[in-house]
Scaffold this motif. Structure first.
Motif, PDB file in Angstrom:
ATOM      1  N   ILE A  71      63.336 108.409  52.273  1.00 56.54           N
ATOM      2  CA  ILE A  71      62.645 109.042  53.015  1.00 56.54           C
ATOM      3  C   ILE A  71      62.144 108.318  54.178  1.00 56.54           C
ATOM      4  CG2 ILE A  71      60.704 110.906  53.546  1.00 56.54           C
ATOM      5  CD1 ILE A  71      63.195 111.984  52.034  1.00 56.54           C
ATOM      6  N   ILE A  72      61.472 107.191  53.769  1.00 55.41           N
ATOM      7  CA  ILE A  72      60.988 106.496  54.860  1.00 55.41           C
ATOM      8  C   ILE A  72      62.148 105.751  55.764  1.00 55.41           C
ATOM      9  CG2 ILE A  72      59.754 104.164  55.170  1.00 55.41           C
ATOM     10  CD1 ILE A  72      58.164 104.741  52.856  1.00 55.41           C
ATOM     11  N   ALA A  73      63.482 105.373  55.106  1.00 50.78           N
ATOM     12  CA  ALA A  73      64.429 104.975  55.872  1.00 50.78           C
ATOM     13  C   ALA A  73      64.997 106.099  56.847  1.00 50.78           C
ATOM     14  CB  ALA A  73      65.579 104.779  54.973  1.00 50.78           C
ATOM     15  N   SER A  74      64.686 107.268  56.526  1.00 45.53           N
ATOM     16  CA  SER A  74      65.210 108.208  57.429  1.00 45.53           C
ATOM     17  C   SER A  74      64.331 108.661  58.595  1.00 45.53           C
ATOM     18  CB  SER A  74      65.311 109.799  56.787  1.00 45.53           C
ATOM     19  OG  SER A  74      66.150 109.722  55.533  1.00 45.53           O
ATOM     20  N   ARG A  75      63.274 108.122  58.868  1.00 41.71           N
ATOM     21  CA  ARG A  75      62.288 108.114  59.935  1.00 41.71           C
ATOM     22  C   ARG A  75      62.950 108.273  61.240  1.00 41.71           C
ATOM     23  NH1 ARG A  75      56.395 105.054  60.930  1.00 41.71           N
ATOM     24  NH2 ARG A  75      55.997 105.735  62.914  1.00 41.71           N
ATOM     25  N   GLU A  76      63.524 107.032  61.839  1.00 42.56           N
ATOM     26  CA  GLU A  76      64.089 107.052  63.123  1.00 42.56           C
ATOM     27  C   GLU A  76      65.179 108.540  63.332  1.00 42.56           C
ATOM     28  OE1 GLU A  76      65.616 103.253  64.156  1.00 42.56           O
ATOM     29  OE2 GLU A  76      63.644 102.363  63.669  1.00 42.56           O
ATOM     30  N   ARG A  77      65.956 108.430  62.231  1.00 39.59           N
ATOM     31  CA  ARG A  77      66.820 109.550  62.243  1.00 39.59           C
ATOM     32  C   ARG A  77      66.100 110.784  62.491  1.00 39.59           C
ATOM     33  NH1 ARG A  77      70.440 110.557  57.357  1.00 39.59           N
ATOM     34  NH2 ARG A  77      68.484 111.795  56.636  1.00 39.59           N
ATOM     35  N   CYS A  78      65.039 111.184  61.813  1.00 36.40           N
ATOM     36  CA  CYS A  78      64.451 112.277  61.668  1.00 36.40           C
ATOM     37  C   CYS A  78      64.011 112.451  63.187  1.00 36.40           C
ATOM     38  CB  CYS A  78      63.506 112.285  60.827  1.00 36.40           C
ATOM     39  SG  CYS A  78      62.251 113.697  60.711  1.00 36.40           S
ATOM     40  N   MET A  79      63.199 111.594  63.769  1.00 33.49           N
ATOM     41  CA  MET A  79      62.596 111.690  65.033  1.00 33.49           C
ATOM     42  C   MET A  79      63.515 111.911  66.090  1.00 33.49           C
ATOM     43  SD  MET A  79      59.612 111.962  63.935  1.00 33.49           S
ATOM     44  CE  MET A  79      58.839 112.601  65.583  1.00 33.49           C
TER      45      MET A  79
END
Length: 215
Positions: free
Chosen positions: A11-19
């Motif tokens: 989940i943390i690794a998905s931060r940039e993709r999410c934003m």
């Protein structure tokens, strides 16, 4: 369902993709002058780690409130003066559930969305709280009757997905997590966030095609 998809590191690794994905959802909200309408309220979408389960924290509004009493919501409220949406979300979260801004890693803002009857424009702020403990919270019972964490796997489980259709024709998703019903603009913001955070093979919510209606 592969629970490893909801692991903290993933989940943390998905931060940039999410934003980055959230920016694609951003659409101007126009007033009669044709200019974007400013956000007049803000809420925090509290992504958190609770007992090693990645979850989203929700509140249940106190029954004594004049509007939307007893409804599931995110902590937040109206913007005070020249506050930024982030400032508003953090201040209201502190006031409602006692969660210190120092415990919140702010990721950024979602698109602003219209609230009930388009009378208010709400800017959702994404924040991550690692290792959330009960001691981090001090609930203001004048505003909040209950706080609960819905795990991501429960929110992604199609058995918990429904929809509701309003009198004006709008159809919005509904999530039923144990005894809690998440609906309205809170469910819509949840849907947008999960769609941007998780891949399509993990989060599939065809709420427009559901046969079960919850009102």
């Amino acid at each position: 369902m592969n629970l490893s998809s909801f692991g903290l590191q993933n989940i943390i690794a998905s931060r940039e993709r999410c934003m980055a994905n959230l920016k694609k959802f951003r659409a101007p909200l126009l007033n009669k002058t044709g200019k974007p309408r400013p956000a007049t309220a803000a809420v925090l979408i509290p992504l958190c780690n609770v007992n090693d389960r990645t979850s989203i924290l929700y509140t249940v509004r106190a029954t004594n409130l004049r509007s939307d009493s007893g409804h599931v919501s995110f902590p937040g409220g109206k913007t005070d003066g020249c506050e930024s949406p982030i400032d508003t979300a953090l201040r209201e979260t502190k006031e409602e559930i006692g969660l210190s801004p120092k415990r919140i890693d702010v990721w950024g803002c979602e698109m602003a969305v219209p609230g009930r009857k388009n009378k208010i424009i709400i800017s959702p702020v994404i924040g991550f709280i690692p290792d959330l403990q009960e001691s981090d919270l001090c609930v203001n019972r004048n505003e909040v009757s209950e706080v609960f964490a819905a795990t991501l796997d429960m929110l992604c489980d199609s058995q918990n997905h429904f929809y509701t259709q309003f009198k004006n024709g709008y159809i919005l998703p509904v999530y039923v997590v144990e005894e809690f019903k998440i609906w309205g603009v809170t469910a819509y913001m949840t849907h947008i966030f999960l769609s941007c955070l998780l891949s399509k093979d993990v989060y599939r919510n065809d709420w427009m095609r559901k046969k079960i209606v919850i009102k």
